[in-house]
Design an enzyme around this catalytic site. Structure first.
Site, PDB file in Angstrom:
ATOM      1  N   ASP A  92      91.469  24.943  16.431  1.00 46.63           N
ATOM      2  CA  ASP A  92      90.324  25.618  15.130  1.00 46.63           C
ATOM      3  C   ASP A  92      91.131  25.106  14.358  1.00 46.63           C
ATOM      4  OD1 ASP A  92      89.332  28.777  15.427  1.00 46.63           O
ATOM      5  OD2 ASP A  92      90.589  27.719  13.084  1.00 46.63           O
TER       6      ASP A  92
ATOM      7  N   ASP B  42      84.687  24.577  12.063  1.00 50.90           N
ATOM      8  CA  ASP B  42      85.934  24.062  12.155  1.00 50.90           C
ATOM      9  C   ASP B  42      87.027  24.331  12.934  1.00 50.90           C
ATOM     10  OD1 ASP B  42      86.736  26.812  12.343  1.00 50.90           O
ATOM     11  OD2 ASP B  42      88.515  26.502  10.898  1.00 50.90           O
ATOM     12  N   GLU B  43      85.779  24.918  14.493  1.00 51.71           N
ATOM     13  CA  GLU B  43      85.823  24.316  15.741  1.00 51.71           C
ATOM     14  C   GLU B  43      85.714  24.120  16.703  1.00 51.71           C
ATOM     15  OE1 GLU B  43      86.310  28.467  17.519  1.00 51.71           O
ATOM     16  OE2 GLU B  43      85.006  29.407  15.783  1.00 51.71           O
TER      17      GLU B  43
HETATM   18  P1  TTP Z   1      88.252  31.144  10.976  1.00 47.74           P
HETATM   19  O1  TTP Z   1      88.534  29.825  11.680  1.00 47.74           O
HETATM   20  O2  TTP Z   1      87.818  31.988  11.484  1.00 47.74           O
HETATM   21  O3  TTP Z   1      89.275  31.392   9.758  1.00 47.74           O
HETATM   22  P2  TTP Z   1      90.254  29.790   9.309  1.00 47.74           P
HETATM   23  O4  TTP Z   1      90.262  28.653   9.861  1.00 47.74           O
HETATM   24  O5  TTP Z   1      89.887  29.607   7.446  1.00 47.74           O
HETATM   25  O6  TTP Z   1      91.489  29.993   8.927  1.00 47.74           O
HETATM   26  P3  TTP Z   1      92.763  30.700  10.693  1.00 47.74           P
HETATM   27  O7  TTP Z   1      92.064  29.840  11.993  1.00 47.74           O
HETATM   28  O8  TTP Z   1      94.258  29.790  10.516  1.00 47.74           O
HETATM   29  O9  TTP Z   1      93.094  31.860  10.968  1.00 47.74           O
HETATM   30  O10 TTP Z   1      87.288  30.551   9.712  1.00 47.74           O
HETATM   31  C1  TTP Z   1      86.894  28.865   9.285  1.00 47.74           C
HETATM   32  C2  TTP Z   1      85.658  28.604   7.798  1.00 47.74           C
HETATM   33  O11 TTP Z   1      84.837  29.945   7.875  1.00 47.74           O
HETATM   34  C3  TTP Z   1      86.867  29.473   7.450  1.00 47.74           C
HETATM   35  O12 TTP Z   1      87.525  29.304   6.136  1.00 47.74           O
HETATM   36  C4  TTP Z   1      85.849  30.499   5.761  1.00 47.74           C
HETATM   37  C5  TTP Z   1      84.803  30.777   6.875  1.00 47.74           C
HETATM   38  N1  TTP Z   1      84.402  32.052   6.772  1.00 47.74           N
HETATM   39  C6  TTP Z   1      84.086  33.026   6.087  1.00 47.74           C
HETATM   40  O13 TTP Z   1      83.228  32.478   5.657  1.00 47.74           O
HETATM   41  N2  TTP Z   1      84.011  34.417   6.499  1.00 47.74           N
HETATM   42  C7  TTP Z   1      84.784  34.464   7.935  1.00 47.74           C
HETATM   43  O14 TTP Z   1      84.528  35.658   7.695  1.00 47.74           O
HETATM   44  C8  TTP Z   1      85.343  34.256   8.586  1.00 47.74           C
HETATM   45  C9  TTP Z   1      86.116  34.519   9.334  1.00 47.74           C
HETATM   46  C10 TTP Z   1      85.952  33.162   8.241  1.00 47.74           C
HETATM   47 MG    MG Z   2      90.017  27.729  11.262  1.00 43.49          MG
END
Ligand code: TTP
Ligand code: MG
Length: 360
Positions: free
Chosen positions: A11, A106-107
Site C-alpha cells: 500500500d 495504490d494497493e
Molecule cells: P489510501 O491508501 O487509503 O491512503 P493514502 O495512500 O493516501 O495514505 P496511507 O496509505 O499512507 O495511509 O488511499 C489511496 C489513495 O486513494 C489516496 O492517496 C487518495 C485516494 N482516496 C480518496 O480519494 N478518498 C478516500 O476517502 C481515501 C481513503 C482514499
Molecule cells: Mg495508501
C-alpha cells in the site's frame, strides 16, 4: 496447504499527496491536502503525513481541514499522474509474480508462494519491491507480509509510512486476538457498532462466539468472521485479469441481410475497436469477425495480418474475403462483432504483458 502461502500486501504511503510532493518540490515537508478546496463543499481525498499531525484525514470536509491547519496547501487531484504511478507499480509487481490482485490504484495483494527470488523469502521480496518502487517512481510503499490476505493487509498498515511488517503463521491467531474489531478490513462502522453492542470488542471476543451465533447475527459474513478470528483466511489472490483482446459488437433491432450493409457495419465496429486499442497505446495483428444469424447460430472468421491492422478502406477487401464461406447475403443476421487480438505496442513489438497493466 493454504497455511503455507506467502502473501504480500503493498500500500503506497499518502499516495496522491506523495505524487504531488514528488512533482512539485515546493510542497515537500509541508502539510499538503489533495482534494476539494476549503471554500467548496469538497472533501479531503488524502493528505501528506505532515498534515496528518493536525488530525486531518481522508474524507474529512476540506473546510474542517482548513480550520485544523490554516497554513496547509490545498491542491486539486491530478488523476492522470496517479494512474501513471499506479501502472508503474503494477509493472513492478508483474516482474515478481503473475499472481497479483490490485485493490485500488495504490494497493495490491501479491501471492509469492512460488517465487524463488531472494531464497523465496517473502520479507526479502517485499523489501526488493519497495526498493524497486522507490527507484522507479520516487514514491514510498509500505508492505505487509503474512500467510493470508487478511493478515497481510493489516500488517501493511502497522509501520506506515515506509513500513514492512511480518506476521508469521505461528503468530497469526494471537495477532488477531488482540486486534480491535474496527481494525478488521471488511468490518465497517455499522458492523463494528453491532459487534460492540454484542460485547465483541476484539478478535478474542469474536473467537469466543460459536459459528451458529455469528451466522445468526451476521448472515453469510458469519463464517468469514469465525475463520479470521482464528487467523484463517483461505481467499485466493485473484489473478490480475490479462486482457488479450478488445471486442465490440452490435445487436440489431431488426435483422440485416444485404452483404454491403454487413460490411459497412463491420467497418464501423472495426473503427471502434481500433480506437479502444489505440487508447491503450497498442495495435493488433488479428481481426476476428463474429456473426450471429437470426436462429442464434454463431460463427467466427479470423485473419492474422503480417502488419498492424488499421482502418484503411482496403480492409473491406479482407472483410469480403472473410465472409466468403458464410451465409452472409442469404441469411438474416441479428448480431455482428469485431474483435482485435495479437496485441502489440505501436512500434510493432508484441506486448501482451503491457496490455493487462493498462486495462483497469
Ligand atoms: P489510501 O491508501 O487509503 O491512503 P493514502 O495512500 O493516501 O495514505 P496511507 O496509505 O499512507 O495511509 O488511499 C489511496 C489513495 O486513494 C489516496 O492517496 C487518495 C485516494 N482516496 C480518496 O480519494 N478518498 C478516500 O476517502 C481515501 C481513503 C482514499
Ligand atoms: Mg495508501
Amino acid at each position: 496447504m493454504n497455511s503455507t502461502r506467502k502473501i504480500i500486501h503493498i500500500d503506497m504511503d499518502a499516495f496522491f499527496a506523495a505524487i504531488e510532493q514528488r512533482d512539485f518540490p515546493q510542497y515537500r515537508n509541508k502539510p499538503l491536502i489533495v482534494g476539494g478546496t476549503p471554500d467548496s463543499r469538497g472533501v479531503v481525498a488524502t493528505c501528506s503525513y505532515e498534515a496528518r499531525k493536525y488530525g486531518i484525514h481522508s474524507a474529512m470536509p476540506s473546510a474542517h481541514a482548513y480550520r485544523l491547519c490554516p497554513q496547509a496547501i490545498f491542491v486539486k487531484p491530478r488523476f492522470e499522474a496517479y494512474q501513471n504511478a499506479s501502472m508503474a507499480i503494477r509493472r513492478i509487481f508483474a516482474e515478481y509474480t503473475e499472481l497479483f490482485e490490485p485493490l485500488s490504484l495504490d494497493e495490491a495483494y501479491l501471492d509469492v508462494s512460488h517465487v524463488n527470488l531472494h531464497q523465496g523469502s517473502a520479507t526479502l521480496i517485499a523489501k526488493a519491491i519497495k526498493a524497486a518502487i522507490k527507484q522507479e517512481t520516487q514514491l514510498i510503499a509500505s508492505a505487509g507480509v503474512s500467510y493470508n490476505k487478511f493478515l497481510a493487509k493489516i500488517a501493511s498498515d502497522i509501520n506506515k509510512p515506509d513500513g514492512l511488517y511480518l506476521i508469521p503463521p505461528e503468530q497469526g491467531a494471537d495477532f488477531v486476538a488482540q486486534l480491535p474489531v474496527e481494525r478488521f478490513h471488511g468490518i465497517g462502522k455499522a458492523t463494528s457498532l453491532k459487534m460492540h453492542s454484542l460485547g465483541i470488542k476484539t478478535g478474542k471476543d469474536l473467537k469466543e462466539l460459536p459459528l451458529e451465533m455469528l451466522q445468526h447475527h451476521f448472515g453469510k459474513a458469519g463464517l468469514h468472521y469465525y475463520s479470521i478470528s482464528r487467523g484463517i483466511d483461505n481467499r485466493p489472490v485473484n489473478n490480475y485479469r490479462i486482457r488479450k483482446s478488445v471486442g465490440v459488437e452490435i445487436t440489431f433491432q431488426q435483422d440485416i441481410k444485404v452483404k454491403q450493409d454487413v460490411i459497412a457495419h463491420l467497418q464501423t465496429l472495426l473503427e471502434k475497436a481500433l480506437s479502444k486499442v489505440a487508447e491503450k497505446q497498442l495495435a493488433a495483428h488479428t481481426l476476428t469477425v463474429k456473426i450471429k444469424y437470426h436462429n442464434f447460430v454463431q460463427i467466427t472468421r479470423s485473419r492474422t495480418l503480417p502488419h498492424l491492422i488499421t482502418a484503411e478502406p482496403a480492409l473491406s477487401v479482407i472483410f469480403e474475403d472473410l465472409l466468403k464461406d458464410t451465409e452472409v447475403g442469404r441469411r438474416n443476421i441479428r448480431l455482428l462483432g469485431v474483435t482485435l487480438s495479437s496485441l502489440a505496442s505501436k512500434s510493432g513489438q508484441t506486448h501482451f504483458r503491457q496490455m493487462d497493466l493498462f486495462s483497469d
